[in-house]
Design a protein around this motif. Structure first.
Motif, PDB file in Angstrom:
ATOM      1  N   ASP A   5      31.870  39.683  45.285  1.00  0.00           N
ATOM      2  CA  ASP A   5      31.336  38.327  45.432  1.00  0.00           C
ATOM      3  C   ASP A   5      32.480  37.381  45.787  1.00  0.00           C
ATOM      4  O   ASP A   5      33.658  37.704  45.622  1.00  0.00           O
ATOM      5  N   ASP A   6      32.129  36.211  46.296  1.00  0.00           N
ATOM      6  CA  ASP A   6      33.131  35.254  46.780  1.00  0.00           C
ATOM      7  C   ASP A   6      34.131  34.854  45.693  1.00  0.00           C
ATOM      8  O   ASP A   6      35.323  34.736  45.963  1.00  0.00           O
ATOM      9  N   THR A   7      33.666  34.649  44.493  1.00  0.00           N
ATOM     10  CA  THR A   7      34.555  34.227  43.405  1.00  0.00           C
ATOM     11  C   THR A   7      35.581  35.306  43.087  1.00  0.00           C
ATOM     12  O   THR A   7      36.777  35.024  42.974  1.00  0.00           O
ATOM     13  N   THR A   8      35.120  36.543  42.974  1.00  0.00           N
ATOM     14  CA  THR A   8      36.033  37.647  42.669  1.00  0.00           C
ATOM     15  C   THR A   8      37.040  37.840  43.796  1.00  0.00           C
ATOM     16  O   THR A   8      38.233  38.005  43.553  1.00  0.00           O
ATOM     17  N   ARG A   9      36.562  37.791  45.045  1.00  0.00           N
ATOM     18  CA  ARG A   9      37.462  37.955  46.185  1.00  0.00           C
ATOM     19  C   ARG A   9      38.517  36.840  46.197  1.00  0.00           C
ATOM     20  O   ARG A   9      39.709  37.102  46.373  1.00  0.00           O
ATOM     21  N   THR A  10      38.098  35.616  45.948  1.00  0.00           N
ATOM     22  CA  THR A  10      39.043  34.500  45.913  1.00  0.00           C
ATOM     23  C   THR A  10      40.057  34.678  44.793  1.00  0.00           C
ATOM     24  O   THR A  10      41.250  34.423  44.980  1.00  0.00           O
TER      25      THR A  10
END
Length: 109
Positions: A5-10
């Motif tokens: 997900d975007d949060t984890t990737r960031t």
């Protein structure tokens, strides 16, 4: 990394960036000119990229503050303690790198 997900990737990207900064901090012997010759970026580039990213998000971050973050100290202090005078060989290598880069860009136009 598309499965994240975007949060984890960031968060992972931020952690990798912090690790890069720590690595560079542990390798103060590696001069910015060497980084530019080999990788076409340096600590100052990282600082500029941080400022640019802040601007894209409407946040305020001045260049000096970004450099202090990247260098782990005020730039003037880092420069005084760790920056060495570029050798003629380093300058020649940088000029050759820039010429190759310019030729490649002109070839793509």
């Amino acid at each position: 990394m598309q499965h994240l997900d975007d949060t984890t990737r960031t968060e992972l990207e931020a952690a990798a960036f912090r690790r890069l900064l720590k690595h560079l901090d542990n390798r103060k012997d590696v001069q910015n000119i060497d980084l530019m010759i080999l990788a076409d970026f340096c600590r100052n580039c990282l600082s500029k990229w941080l400022v640019s990213a802040a601007e894209e998000r409407g946040a305020e971050l001045d260049y000096d503050a970004a450099r202090e973050y990247v260098y782990g100290m005020p730039y003037s202090e880092w420069k005084q303690h760790y920056q060495q005078e570029a050798t003629p060989e380093q300058m020649a290598a940088l000029e050759a790198h820039q010429a190759r880069k310019k030729a490649a860009q002109e070839g793509n136009n």
